[in-house]
Design a protein around this motif. Sequence first.
Motif, short mmCIF file in Angstrom:
data_model
loop_
_atom_site.label_atom_id
_atom_site.label_comp_id
_atom_site.label_asym_id
_atom_site.label_seq_id
_atom_site.Cartn_x
_atom_site.Cartn_y
_atom_site.Cartn_z
N GLY A 30 22.30 -54.40 7.24
CA GLY A 30 22.69 -54.59 5.84
C GLY A 30 23.45 -55.89 5.64
O GLY A 30 23.20 -56.63 4.69
N ALA A 31 24.38 -56.17 6.57
CA ALA A 31 25.16 -57.41 6.45
C ALA A 31 24.27 -58.63 6.64
O ALA A 31 24.42 -59.64 5.95
CB ALA A 31 26.28 -57.41 7.49
N THR A 32 23.32 -58.54 7.57
CA THR A 32 22.41 -59.67 7.81
C THR A 32 21.57 -59.97 6.57
O THR A 32 21.37 -61.14 6.21
CB THR A 32 21.51 -59.37 9.02
OG1 THR A 32 22.32 -59.13 10.18
CG2 THR A 32 20.58 -60.54 9.30
N ARG A 33 21.10 -58.94 5.92
CA ARG A 33 20.28 -59.15 4.72
C ARG A 33 21.10 -59.75 3.59
O ARG A 33 20.59 -60.51 2.77
CB ARG A 33 19.65 -57.84 4.28
CG ARG A 33 18.61 -57.31 5.26
CD ARG A 33 17.88 -56.09 4.71
NE ARG A 33 16.86 -55.61 5.65
CZ ARG A 33 16.01 -54.64 5.36
NH1 ARG A 33 16.06 -54.03 4.18
NH2 ARG A 33 15.12 -54.27 6.26
N ARG A 34 22.37 -59.39 3.52
CA ARG A 34 23.22 -59.95 2.47
C ARG A 34 23.72 -61.35 2.83
O ARG A 34 24.27 -62.05 1.98
CB ARG A 34 24.43 -59.04 2.24
CG ARG A 34 24.08 -57.70 1.60
CD ARG A 34 25.33 -56.95 1.20
NE ARG A 34 26.19 -56.67 2.35
CZ ARG A 34 26.11 -55.57 3.10
NH1 ARG A 34 25.17 -54.67 2.82
NH2 ARG A 34 26.93 -55.39 4.12
N GLY A 35 23.56 -61.74 4.09
CA GLY A 35 24.04 -63.05 4.51
C GLY A 35 25.55 -63.14 4.57
O GLY A 35 26.12 -64.21 4.34
N ALA A 36 26.21 -62.03 4.85
CA ALA A 36 27.67 -61.99 4.90
C ALA A 36 28.11 -61.29 6.17
O ALA A 36 27.36 -60.49 6.75
CB ALA A 36 28.22 -61.26 3.67
N PRO A 37 29.33 -61.57 6.64
CA PRO A 37 29.82 -60.86 7.83
C PRO A 37 29.92 -59.35 7.55
O PRO A 37 30.27 -58.95 6.43
CB PRO A 37 31.22 -61.46 8.05
CG PRO A 37 31.20 -62.78 7.34
CD PRO A 37 30.30 -62.59 6.16
N VAL A 69 35.59 -69.54 13.78
CA VAL A 69 34.57 -70.17 12.94
C VAL A 69 33.95 -69.08 12.06
O VAL A 69 34.08 -67.89 12.33
CB VAL A 69 33.48 -70.85 13.78
CG1 VAL A 69 34.08 -71.94 14.64
CG2 VAL A 69 32.75 -69.84 14.66
N GLU A 70 33.31 -69.48 10.99
CA GLU A 70 32.77 -68.52 10.02
C GLU A 70 31.77 -67.59 10.69
O GLU A 70 30.86 -68.01 11.41
CB GLU A 70 32.10 -69.25 8.87
CG GLU A 70 31.64 -68.31 7.77
CD GLU A 70 31.16 -69.04 6.53
OE1 GLU A 70 30.66 -68.38 5.61
OE2 GLU A 70 31.30 -70.29 6.50
N GLY A 71 31.96 -66.30 10.45
CA GLY A 71 31.06 -65.29 10.99
C GLY A 71 31.36 -64.87 12.41
O GLY A 71 30.68 -63.99 12.95
N ALA A 130 26.02 -60.30 19.60
CA ALA A 130 24.67 -60.73 19.96
C ALA A 130 23.67 -60.44 18.85
O ALA A 130 22.81 -61.26 18.53
CB ALA A 130 24.24 -60.06 21.26
N GLU A 131 23.80 -59.26 18.25
CA GLU A 131 22.87 -58.89 17.17
C GLU A 131 23.06 -59.79 15.95
O GLU A 131 22.10 -60.09 15.23
CB GLU A 131 23.09 -57.43 16.78
CG GLU A 131 22.74 -56.41 17.85
CD GLU A 131 21.25 -56.14 17.96
OE1 GLU A 131 20.51 -56.56 17.05
OE2 GLU A 131 20.82 -55.50 18.94
N LEU A 132 24.28 -60.24 15.72
CA LEU A 132 24.56 -61.13 14.59
C LEU A 132 24.27 -62.59 14.94
O LEU A 132 24.26 -63.45 14.05
CB LEU A 132 26.02 -61.00 14.16
CG LEU A 132 26.45 -59.64 13.59
CD1 LEU A 132 27.95 -59.61 13.38
CD2 LEU A 132 25.73 -59.35 12.27
N THR A 190 34.50 -61.00 11.53
CA THR A 190 34.40 -59.55 11.71
C THR A 190 35.29 -59.14 12.87
O THR A 190 35.15 -59.65 13.98
CB THR A 190 32.95 -59.13 12.01
OG1 THR A 190 32.12 -59.45 10.89
CG2 THR A 190 32.88 -57.64 12.28
N LEU A 191 36.22 -58.24 12.59
CA LEU A 191 37.10 -57.72 13.64
C LEU A 191 36.49 -56.45 14.21
O LEU A 191 36.12 -55.54 13.47
CB LEU A 191 38.49 -57.42 13.07
CG LEU A 191 39.47 -56.75 14.04
CD1 LEU A 191 39.81 -57.69 15.19
CD2 LEU A 191 40.73 -56.31 13.33
N VAL A 192 36.39 -56.40 15.52
CA VAL A 192 35.98 -55.18 16.21
C VAL A 192 37.16 -54.73 17.05
O VAL A 192 37.63 -55.45 17.94
CB VAL A 192 34.75 -55.41 17.11
CG1 VAL A 192 34.37 -54.11 17.83
CG2 VAL A 192 33.57 -55.93 16.29
N GLY A 193 37.69 -53.56 16.74
CA GLY A 193 38.81 -53.01 17.48
C GLY A 193 38.36 -51.84 18.33
O GLY A 193 37.50 -51.06 17.91
N ALA A 194 38.91 -51.72 19.52
CA ALA A 194 38.60 -50.59 20.40
C ALA A 194 39.90 -49.89 20.76
O ALA A 194 40.92 -50.55 21.01
CB ALA A 194 37.89 -51.06 21.66
#
Length: 352
Positions: free
Chosen positions: A52-59, A110-112, A82-84, A161-165
């Motif tokens: 969904g984010a890829t189609r919108r062109g946004a993070p 950097v952006e994204g 990797a997917e992004l 995009t923040l990924v927290g674990a």
Amino acid sequence: MDGLDHEDEWSDLSPLVAPGERDDETSLRPRTLDEFVGQPRVREQLQLVLQGATRRGAPPDHVLLSGPPGLGKTSLAMIIAAELGRPIRITSGPALERAGDLAAMLSNLVEGEVMFIDEIHRIARPAEEMLYLAMEDFRVDVVVGKGPGATSIPLEIAPFTLVGATTRSGSLTGPLRDRFGFTAHMEFYVPEDLEQVLRRSAVILGVDLRPDGAEEIAGRSRGTPRIANRLLRRVRDYAEVRADGAVDRAIARAALKVYDVDELGLDRLDRAVLSALVRSFGGGPVGVATLAVAVGEEQTTVEEVCEPYLVRAGMLARTPRGRVATALAWSHLGLTAPPDAPGWAAPTLFDE
């Protein structure tokens, strides 16, 4: 799989990981969602978020991955990047002691870009409060000077995009948890998925792993891919030194006996805890501090390394008065459980 987590549910076969072992762990990581084994619900949900984010062109929204150690949280963070098609910057909660440490990292994004914070529940409070503003408005306020003359300078940062674990989602503060747009909870793996993990790892490591050997190792892996891969490497060593290199059920059993891993995945420390609880304290209840002294380990080791699996395996019960061994624990040690042991059922006329 998730080799960068800072806490581990299972005591490793050795206190240190050799450089070659660490390289093996890195090579075994899946690179894409299609390669990632298990966690079908999380994979499907995450795929929708990323597409969904890829189609919108946004993070994509910020992602929180929670669950026990070794289930693939770090691997998923790398897969998201990797997917992004974006770079990833990796740090950990304990490393962010000051707000300035976090501000320096955020200002260089950097952006994204994907920023991964492992064990995010251990981030220092000043850095956490700065993270709120960065996650919502993509800016941070840098304080210059001290006392009455201090001024706050707003600093714009690139959308990221923040990924927290976290292994302890309950330790996260409410304001931080609420700022994640997607939260995924990782579950323990079923043996069939672990067998698939082992088959893939065996191909990468060049191990001749037979189906019955994979089944035997998977059954002793505590539902955790990281442990499964560690056991596979130890069985590989045994097979290469004392056999013809092929890993079948008999070789796996013989190897894991050498490394003190029994048929339920319990290691030496697990059995020491159960043995002390049963033989020294009559099955309990006994305080965890006393139990730790009895086995010669730190209290935190018993609480964080042994207890989670023993409780999940139904061998240990936590009560207000202390830890209690269940009937299954007595049986596993080859002893007869007393009638008051949790899980004990009195025989009936219909029992043979």
